[in-house]
Structures are given as C-alpha cells and as structure tokens.
Design a protein around this motif. Structure first.
Motif, PDB file in Angstrom:
ATOM      1  N   GLU A 103       0.835  -1.203   0.000  1.00  0.00           N
ATOM      2  CA  GLU A 103       0.000   0.000   0.000  1.00  0.00           C
ATOM      3  C   GLU A 103       0.871   1.254   0.000  1.00  0.00           C
ATOM      4  OE1 GLU A 103      -3.895   1.656   2.442  1.00  0.00           O
ATOM      5  OE2 GLU A 103      -2.333   0.569   3.543  1.00  0.00           O
ATOM      6  N   PHE A 104       0.553   2.182  -0.904  1.00  0.00           N
ATOM      7  CA  PHE A 104       1.340   3.404  -1.006  1.00  0.00           C
ATOM      8  C   PHE A 104       1.189   4.278   0.237  1.00  0.00           C
ATOM      9  CE2 PHE A 104       1.019   3.509  -5.915  1.00  0.00           C
ATOM     10  CZ  PHE A 104       2.244   2.889  -6.047  1.00  0.00           C
ATOM     11  N   TYR A 105       2.310   4.763   0.718  1.00  0.00           N
ATOM     12  CA  TYR A 105       2.334   5.888   1.638  1.00  0.00           C
ATOM     13  C   TYR A 105       2.740   7.086   0.791  1.00  0.00           C
ATOM     14  CZ  TYR A 105       1.455   3.334   5.901  1.00  0.00           C
ATOM     15  OH  TYR A 105       0.839   2.605   6.894  1.00  0.00           O
ATOM     16  N   GLN A 106       1.787   7.965   0.557  1.00  0.00           N
ATOM     17  CA  GLN A 106       1.982   9.068  -0.386  1.00  0.00           C
ATOM     18  C   GLN A 106       2.131  10.392   0.350  1.00  0.00           C
ATOM     19  OE1 GLN A 106      -1.364  11.016  -2.383  1.00  0.00           O
ATOM     20  NE2 GLN A 106      -0.633  10.095  -4.298  1.00  0.00           N
ATOM     21  N   ASN A 107       3.132  11.158  -0.042  1.00  0.00           N
ATOM     22  CA  ASN A 107       3.306  12.538   0.412  1.00  0.00           C
ATOM     23  C   ASN A 107       3.327  13.450  -0.800  1.00  0.00           C
ATOM     24  OD1 ASN A 107       3.806  11.271   2.903  1.00  0.00           O
ATOM     25  ND2 ASN A 107       5.322  12.809   3.477  1.00  0.00           N
ATOM     26  N   ILE A 108       2.685  14.596  -0.690  1.00  0.00           N
ATOM     27  CA  ILE A 108       2.742  15.614  -1.737  1.00  0.00           C
ATOM     28  C   ILE A 108       3.496  16.808  -1.168  1.00  0.00           C
ATOM     29  CG2 ILE A 108       1.434  17.211  -3.183  1.00  0.00           C
ATOM     30  CD1 ILE A 108      -0.817  15.152  -3.241  1.00  0.00           C
ATOM     31  N   THR A 109       4.611  17.153  -1.798  1.00  0.00           N
ATOM     32  CA  THR A 109       5.451  18.246  -1.319  1.00  0.00           C
ATOM     33  C   THR A 109       5.497  19.357  -2.355  1.00  0.00           C
ATOM     34  OG1 THR A 109       6.827  16.674  -0.095  1.00  0.00           O
ATOM     35  CG2 THR A 109       7.725  18.893  -0.425  1.00  0.00           C
ATOM     36  N   VAL A 110       4.970  20.516  -1.982  1.00  0.00           N
ATOM     37  CA  VAL A 110       5.060  21.706  -2.832  1.00  0.00           C
ATOM     38  C   VAL A 110       6.343  22.433  -2.460  1.00  0.00           C
ATOM     39  CG1 VAL A 110       3.955  23.846  -3.555  1.00  0.00           C
ATOM     40  CG2 VAL A 110       2.538  21.880  -2.887  1.00  0.00           C
ATOM     41  N   CYS A 111       7.248  22.559  -3.430  1.00  0.00           N
ATOM     42  CA  CYS A 111       8.556  23.187  -3.185  1.00  0.00           C
ATOM     43  C   CYS A 111       8.599  24.574  -3.814  1.00  0.00           C
ATOM     44  CB  CYS A 111       9.678  22.337  -3.772  1.00  0.00           C
ATOM     45  SG  CYS A 111       9.814  20.691  -3.061  1.00  0.00           S
ATOM     46  N   TYR A 112       9.086  25.538  -3.052  1.00  0.00           N
ATOM     47  CA  TYR A 112       9.179  26.921  -3.517  1.00  0.00           C
ATOM     48  C   TYR A 112      10.628  27.366  -3.392  1.00  0.00           C
ATOM     49  CZ  TYR A 112       7.874  31.846  -4.148  1.00  0.00           C
ATOM     50  OH  TYR A 112       7.744  33.123  -4.620  1.00  0.00           O
ATOM     51  N   TYR A 113      11.220  27.759  -4.531  1.00  0.00           N
ATOM     52  CA  TYR A 113      12.622  28.166  -4.589  1.00  0.00           C
ATOM     53  C   TYR A 113      12.684  29.667  -4.877  1.00  0.00           C
ATOM     54  CZ  TYR A 113      13.159  23.113  -5.313  1.00  0.00           C
ATOM     55  OH  TYR A 113      13.102  21.758  -5.189  1.00  0.00           O
ATOM     56  N   PRO A 114      12.872  30.502  -3.847  1.00  0.00           N
ATOM     57  CA  PRO A 114      12.918  31.950  -4.073  1.00  0.00           C
ATOM     58  C   PRO A 114      14.127  32.342  -4.924  1.00  0.00           C
ATOM     59  CG  PRO A 114      12.577  31.432  -1.742  1.00  0.00           C
ATOM     60  CD  PRO A 114      12.984  30.162  -2.423  1.00  0.00           C
ATOM     61  N   PRO A 115      14.084  33.504  -5.553  1.00  0.00           N
ATOM     62  CA  PRO A 115      15.271  33.989  -6.261  1.00  0.00           C
ATOM     63  C   PRO A 115      16.466  34.041  -5.308  1.00  0.00           C
ATOM     64  CG  PRO A 115      13.384  35.374  -6.746  1.00  0.00           C
ATOM     65  CD  PRO A 115      12.962  34.457  -5.641  1.00  0.00           C
ATOM     66  N   CYS A 116      17.638  33.740  -5.834  1.00  0.00           N
ATOM     67  CA  CYS A 116      18.841  33.686  -5.001  1.00  0.00           C
ATOM     68  C   CYS A 116      19.854  34.709  -5.499  1.00  0.00           C
ATOM     69  CB  CYS A 116      19.447  32.271  -5.066  1.00  0.00           C
ATOM     70  SG  CYS A 116      20.968  32.090  -4.116  1.00  0.00           S
TER      71      CYS A 116
END
Length: 347
Positions: A203-216
């Motif tokens: 059975e899948f253990y699912q995570n959804i990760t929204v990643c935000y990379y600010p200007p550097c």
C-alpha cells in the motif's frame, strides 16, 4: 537561525530585498556547487542529452520498449497523455503558489512542521533535522500526508484558498492511480506480471510536497535541493516554466527543460531499483537556483509502509533485502549525498 522559536524560511531572507549575499549556511562547498557559467559554455559546445518523453496513449509494445530504455539509461522520463486533467495540474500549481506568495509569513508559520522530526507534515525548509545537515537548501516547502486515507487529515492543510484542500485531495487520488499504472507498465517491461512491483511495494504511503525556490542573489554558490535519489518507489513531479531540476547521467548534470503544462516528470526511486535488482535505476537529481525568478514544483512521493521489507525480484540478488523503516532511518541519519544509501546495500 531561528526567530521566536521558528527556523528562518528562505523566502523571508529575500522578501525585504536587503539580502545581496547568501548567508554562509546556504553556501555549498566548491565540489558540489552548480558551476552555472561552465555549464552554459559546455551546453553551447557539446550535444546535450534530452530526457525521454513517453506517450502513454501509444500501443503497449511501444510504451514497454520506451519505458525499458528510459528506466535503464535515466531512471527518469516525462509522460504525456497520462489521463490526469491538465486543469487539475494547473490548479495544483496555482494553489501551491498562492500559499507561498499570497499568504503572510505569520499565516504560513501557523502551519509549521516540526523542525526536529524529518518528513513531518507542514511548512518547512530543512530536508534533514538540524543535527544532521551541514549546508542548507535554498528552498521552502509544504509537505502533505495524503495516503493511506488514515494519514490524510485535510484540517492540517492550508485553508486560505477556498479550494486548496479539495485540489490537494483530488490531485492525491489522480497521482495514486497514475503511479499504480506506471509501476504496472514498468513491471511488464521487465517481463514481470503487471502487479509485481506494486505488490512488492504494498500500500502506497503518499506525500505531496510543494517546493518553492525563491530567487537567489548568488545562485552559483547554492543549491535549491542537494543531490539525492528518492527513498521510496516512484515520484511524480510537475514544475512551472522556470525550470531548475537536473538529473545526473554518466557523471554529468542534465537540465530538465519544462515541457507543456500537461507533462508529468517521473522519477524512479531506490526501492524500485532494489526490486528490479538494479536493471532499472533510481535517478540522482538536484535543483539549482536562479537570481531572477521564483520556481515552484510539486513532487508526489509513493513509498512502502515502514514495516515492509523490500528485496529483489530477480536472482542472483545484487542488493540485500531491507526493511523500509531502516532504510529511511539511514537516509535521514547519514544524509542523502547522491546514491550512497542504496549503494550501501550492494552485495
């Protein structure tokens, strides 16, 4: 770095416009820096390989052949005509970006994850707990626990957008179905029963990760996400048109150009490499930064249950069987550093 008990978020470093030098804890050692200028020179002088694109509406024989080649040579590929509505992909990107760009910092911090517990649900910045990481990634993220349904508690998710929680729930279900379909096709491409890899994972253990990379301000010194291969079985990723994802192939980093909004990028993870006995490999990847534009990506991870033991489906075995909980513990204790965690299981 902490403010009122909360670790500093990368976005807060650049919002005031005063950060012109990367703080030292985000500066990569010389050997892991992205070398932007050199890469651009090389790209002009040499042929740059392009990641495979697989049309899932084609015949099964054609898909099987393309999948086998992509999984052997890359461990990653784009899929199109996959059945997930493009409107849903757009909505997932929209609500994810809205959380980072439309909410106040106080609102976002009200959903903070536990900084001392790896992979805890919520808003954070660290891949590892503070006792393990040496250089920080130039990114913030929001991690959602979405499957099994017993882990899904949408009250833990942001509510500032009227349909945020509904979008994440529908996106979770659609990604789950696509991951199952892809693992079936991958199994068949090896001459295995369609259900072989999925049954091995459980059975899948699912995570959804929204990643935000600010200007550097100094992208040549940083990484948005350090080099690693994913721990679980399969990862499905969408990104915006900014780009920044790179995949390692034959010792070189290859930029993953964003395709149309409808494309989904598939990344094989370590447990699939173990199950296929190394015939198919997990993809080592990283994210680079840029000085002008914020970048957003959404990664959906599909992992085994912690008590599941993963072992190769072929003989002679090249990898030792491993309980997934032990693999995760090792990954978070030692840190990712490319593919060293799966390499430690080689016989």
């Amino acid at each position: 770095m902490e403010v009122a008990g909360n670790p500093i978020r990368v976005q807060s470093l650049v919002q005031d416009g005063k950060t012109v030098v990367v703080p030292p804890q985000y500066v990569q050692p010389p050997e892991t820096r992205p070398q932007h200028n050199n890469l651009q020179k090389e790209k002009k002088s040499f042929h740059v390989p392009i990641l495979p694109v697989i049309d899932l509406s084609k015949t099964s024989n054609s898909i099987s052949e393309q999948l086998g080649l992509a999984c052997r040579e890359w461990g990653a590929f784009h899929v199109i005509n996959h059945g997930v509505p493009v409107e849903l992909l757009d909505e997932m990107r929209r609500v994810g970006r809205s959380f980072f760009e439309d909410c106040t910092m106080d609102q976002k911090l009200s959903y903070s994850c536990d900084p001392n517990s790896p992979a805890s649900e919520g808003y954070g910045s660290r891949m590892l707990v503070s006792s393990n990481d040496t250089v920080l990634d130039w990114r913030d993220y929001y991690d959602h626990h979405t499957l099994p349904l017993s882990r899904r508690n949408s009250s833990h998710w942001p509510h500032f957008s009227s349909n945020y929680r509904e979008v994440v729930a529908e996106y979770s279900d659609q990604m789950n179905a696509l991951a199952q379909k892809l693992l079936g096709l991958i199994s068949e491409s090896l001459g295995l029963p369609n259900s072989c890899i999925e049954e091995a994972v459980g059975e899948f253990y699912q995570n959804i990760t929204v990643c935000y990379y600010p200007p550097c301000p100094q992208p040549e010194l940083t990484l948005g996400l350090q080099s690693h291969s994913d721990m679980g079985a399969i990862t499905l990723l969408i990104q915006d048109d900014v780009g920044g994802l790179e995949v390692s192939k034959d010792g070189e980093w290859v930029f993953v150009n964003p395709l149309s909004d409808a494309a989904i990028f598939v990344i094989l993870a370590d447990q699939t490499e173990i199950i296929t006995n190394g015939q198919y490999k997990s993809a080592q990847h990283r994210a680079i930064t840029n000085a002008k534009n914020a970048r957003l990506s959404v990664a959906t991870f599909h992992d085994p249950a912690k008590m599941k033991t993963i072992s190769p489906a072929f003989e002679p075995r090249k990898y030792r069987p491993v309980r997934y909980a032990d693999y995760v513990s090792s990954w978070y204790t030692k840190g990712p550093e490319g593919k060293r965690n799966i390499d430690a299981l080689l016989l």
